[in-house]
Design a protein around this motif. Structure first.
Motif, PDB file in Angstrom:
ATOM      1  N   THR A   6      16.247 -13.207 -34.362  1.00 43.17           N
ATOM      2  CA  THR A   6      17.472 -13.999 -34.455  1.00 43.17           C
ATOM      3  C   THR A   6      17.180 -15.336 -35.121  1.00 43.17           C
ATOM      4  O   THR A   6      16.494 -16.174 -34.545  1.00 43.17           O
ATOM      5  N   PRO A   7      17.699 -15.538 -36.342  1.00 38.25           N
ATOM      6  CA  PRO A   7      17.532 -16.852 -36.968  1.00 38.25           C
ATOM      7  C   PRO A   7      18.550 -17.836 -36.399  1.00 38.25           C
ATOM      8  O   PRO A   7      19.737 -17.538 -36.345  1.00 38.25           O
ATOM      9  N   ARG A   8      18.092 -18.965 -35.927  1.00 35.04           N
ATOM     10  CA  ARG A   8      18.962 -19.984 -35.326  1.00 35.04           C
ATOM     11  C   ARG A   8      18.466 -21.369 -35.681  1.00 35.04           C
ATOM     12  O   ARG A   8      17.266 -21.613 -35.673  1.00 35.04           O
ATOM     13  N   LYS A   9      19.399 -22.288 -35.951  1.00 35.57           N
ATOM     14  CA  LYS A   9      19.018 -23.683 -36.168  1.00 35.57           C
ATOM     15  C   LYS A   9      18.479 -24.284 -34.882  1.00 35.57           C
ATOM     16  O   LYS A   9      17.496 -25.005 -34.869  1.00 35.57           O
ATOM     17  N   LYS A  10      19.148 -23.995 -33.780  1.00 37.39           N
ATOM     18  CA  LYS A  10      18.765 -24.563 -32.492  1.00 37.39           C
ATOM     19  C   LYS A  10      17.962 -23.510 -31.717  1.00 37.39           C
ATOM     20  O   LYS A  10      18.517 -22.569 -31.157  1.00 37.39           O
ATOM     21  N   LEU A  11      16.655 -23.675 -31.704  1.00 39.57           N
ATOM     22  CA  LEU A  11      15.809 -22.705 -31.002  1.00 39.57           C
ATOM     23  C   LEU A  11      16.085 -22.744 -29.511  1.00 39.57           C
ATOM     24  O   LEU A  11      16.388 -23.784 -28.947  1.00 39.57           O
ATOM     25  N   GLY A  12      15.959 -21.615 -28.877  1.00 42.63           N
ATOM     26  CA  GLY A  12      16.183 -21.534 -27.440  1.00 42.63           C
ATOM     27  C   GLY A  12      17.617 -21.215 -27.089  1.00 42.63           C
ATOM     28  O   GLY A  12      17.954 -21.108 -25.917  1.00 42.63           O
ATOM     29  N   VAL A  13      18.473 -21.038 -28.098  1.00 45.90           N
ATOM     30  CA  VAL A  13      19.882 -20.757 -27.835  1.00 45.90           C
ATOM     31  C   VAL A  13      20.221 -19.373 -28.365  1.00 45.90           C
ATOM     32  O   VAL A  13      20.043 -19.087 -29.545  1.00 45.90           O
ATOM     33  N   THR A  14      20.697 -18.523 -27.485  1.00 44.46           N
ATOM     34  CA  THR A  14      21.148 -17.194 -27.876  1.00 44.46           C
ATOM     35  C   THR A  14      22.198 -16.720 -26.885  1.00 44.46           C
ATOM     36  O   THR A  14      22.243 -17.169 -25.740  1.00 44.46           O
ATOM     37  N   GLU A  15      23.058 -15.810 -27.336  1.00 43.44           N
ATOM     38  CA  GLU A  15      24.069 -15.245 -26.449  1.00 43.44           C
ATOM     39  C   GLU A  15      23.440 -14.310 -25.416  1.00 43.44           C
ATOM     40  O   GLU A  15      24.034 -14.002 -24.404  1.00 43.44           O
ATOM     41  N   ARG A  16      22.249 -13.853 -25.702  1.00 42.47           N
ATOM     42  CA  ARG A  16      21.563 -12.913 -24.821  1.00 42.47           C
ATOM     43  C   ARG A  16      20.182 -13.442 -24.451  1.00 42.47           C
ATOM     44  O   ARG A  16      19.160 -12.926 -24.898  1.00 42.47           O
ATOM     45  N   PRO A  17      20.113 -14.492 -23.611  1.00 38.42           N
ATOM     46  CA  PRO A  17      18.799 -15.046 -23.268  1.00 38.42           C
ATOM     47  C   PRO A  17      17.888 -14.046 -22.565  1.00 38.42           C
ATOM     48  O   PRO A  17      16.664 -14.136 -22.684  1.00 38.42           O
ATOM     49  N   TYR A  26      13.328 -12.258 -30.694  1.00 35.74           N
ATOM     50  CA  TYR A  26      12.552 -13.410 -31.141  1.00 35.74           C
ATOM     51  C   TYR A  26      13.503 -14.428 -31.752  1.00 35.74           C
ATOM     52  O   TYR A  26      14.225 -14.102 -32.697  1.00 35.74           O
ATOM     53  N   LEU A  27      13.525 -15.638 -31.235  1.00 43.75           N
ATOM     54  CA  LEU A  27      14.295 -16.708 -31.854  1.00 43.75           C
ATOM     55  C   LEU A  27      13.395 -17.341 -32.909  1.00 43.75           C
ATOM     56  O   LEU A  27      12.341 -17.877 -32.595  1.00 43.75           O
ATOM     57  N   ALA A  28      13.815 -17.261 -34.166  1.00 48.20           N
ATOM     58  CA  ALA A  28      12.910 -17.581 -35.267  1.00 48.20           C
ATOM     59  C   ALA A  28      13.197 -18.880 -35.989  1.00 48.20           C
ATOM     60  O   ALA A  28      12.483 -19.223 -36.915  1.00 48.20           O
ATOM     61  N   GLY A  29      14.245 -19.601 -35.613  1.00 51.13           N
ATOM     62  CA  GLY A  29      14.589 -20.783 -36.390  1.00 51.13           C
ATOM     63  C   GLY A  29      15.218 -20.358 -37.714  1.00 51.13           C
ATOM     64  O   GLY A  29      15.664 -19.225 -37.865  1.00 51.13           O
ATOM     65  N   THR A  30      15.214 -21.253 -38.685  1.00 45.17           N
ATOM     66  CA  THR A  30      15.839 -20.936 -39.975  1.00 45.17           C
ATOM     67  C   THR A  30      14.885 -21.085 -41.154  1.00 45.17           C
ATOM     68  O   THR A  30      15.304 -20.955 -42.299  1.00 45.17           O
ATOM     69  N   ASP A  31      13.633 -21.334 -40.895  1.00 45.02           N
ATOM     70  CA  ASP A  31      12.642 -21.438 -41.966  1.00 45.02           C
ATOM     71  C   ASP A  31      12.316 -20.035 -42.479  1.00 45.02           C
ATOM     72  O   ASP A  31      11.781 -19.202 -41.729  1.00 45.02           O
ATOM     73  N   PRO A  32      12.646 -19.753 -43.746  1.00 49.46           N
ATOM     74  CA  PRO A  32      12.413 -18.396 -44.276  1.00 49.46           C
ATOM     75  C   PRO A  32      10.973 -17.914 -44.125  1.00 49.46           C
ATOM     76  O   PRO A  32      10.744 -16.739 -43.822  1.00 49.46           O
TER      77      PRO A  32
END
Length: 84
Positions: A6-17, A26-32
């Motif tokens: 899951t690419p996200r700007k705000k790490l640690g935030v997801t609809e399904r923690p 995996y919360l991956a941030g937005t860095d390609p």
């Protein structure tokens, strides 16, 4: 086994923690470069060992229908021409 990246700007935030907690997401941030690195690790089998979250048994729709049929009163649904 399935993994979600899951690419996200705000790490640690997801609809399904819970998926992060059990290792299937995996919360991956937005860095390609980071996204590609995490994806490569997953594809090479280097990822976390995940588990299926509780109640993720593929029967959610059945439980939802059961609750609707049990608890909700029938409602009138408008037809396409606006009549009930």
């Amino acid at each position: 086994e399935r993994r979600v990246l899951t690419p996200r700007k705000k790490l640690g935030v997801t609809e399904r923690p819970s998926t992060v907690e059990v290792g299937t997401n995996y919360l991956a941030g937005t860095d390609p470069e980071k996204i590609v690195a995490i994806a490569a690790d997953i594809l090479e089998g280097k990822g976390k060992k995940g588990q299926i979250p509780p109640l993720w048994d593929g029967k959610a729709a059945e439980r939802i229908v059961e609750i609707i049929l049990r608890d909700l009163q029938p409602i009138a649904v408008p037809q396409r021409n606006g009549t009930i």
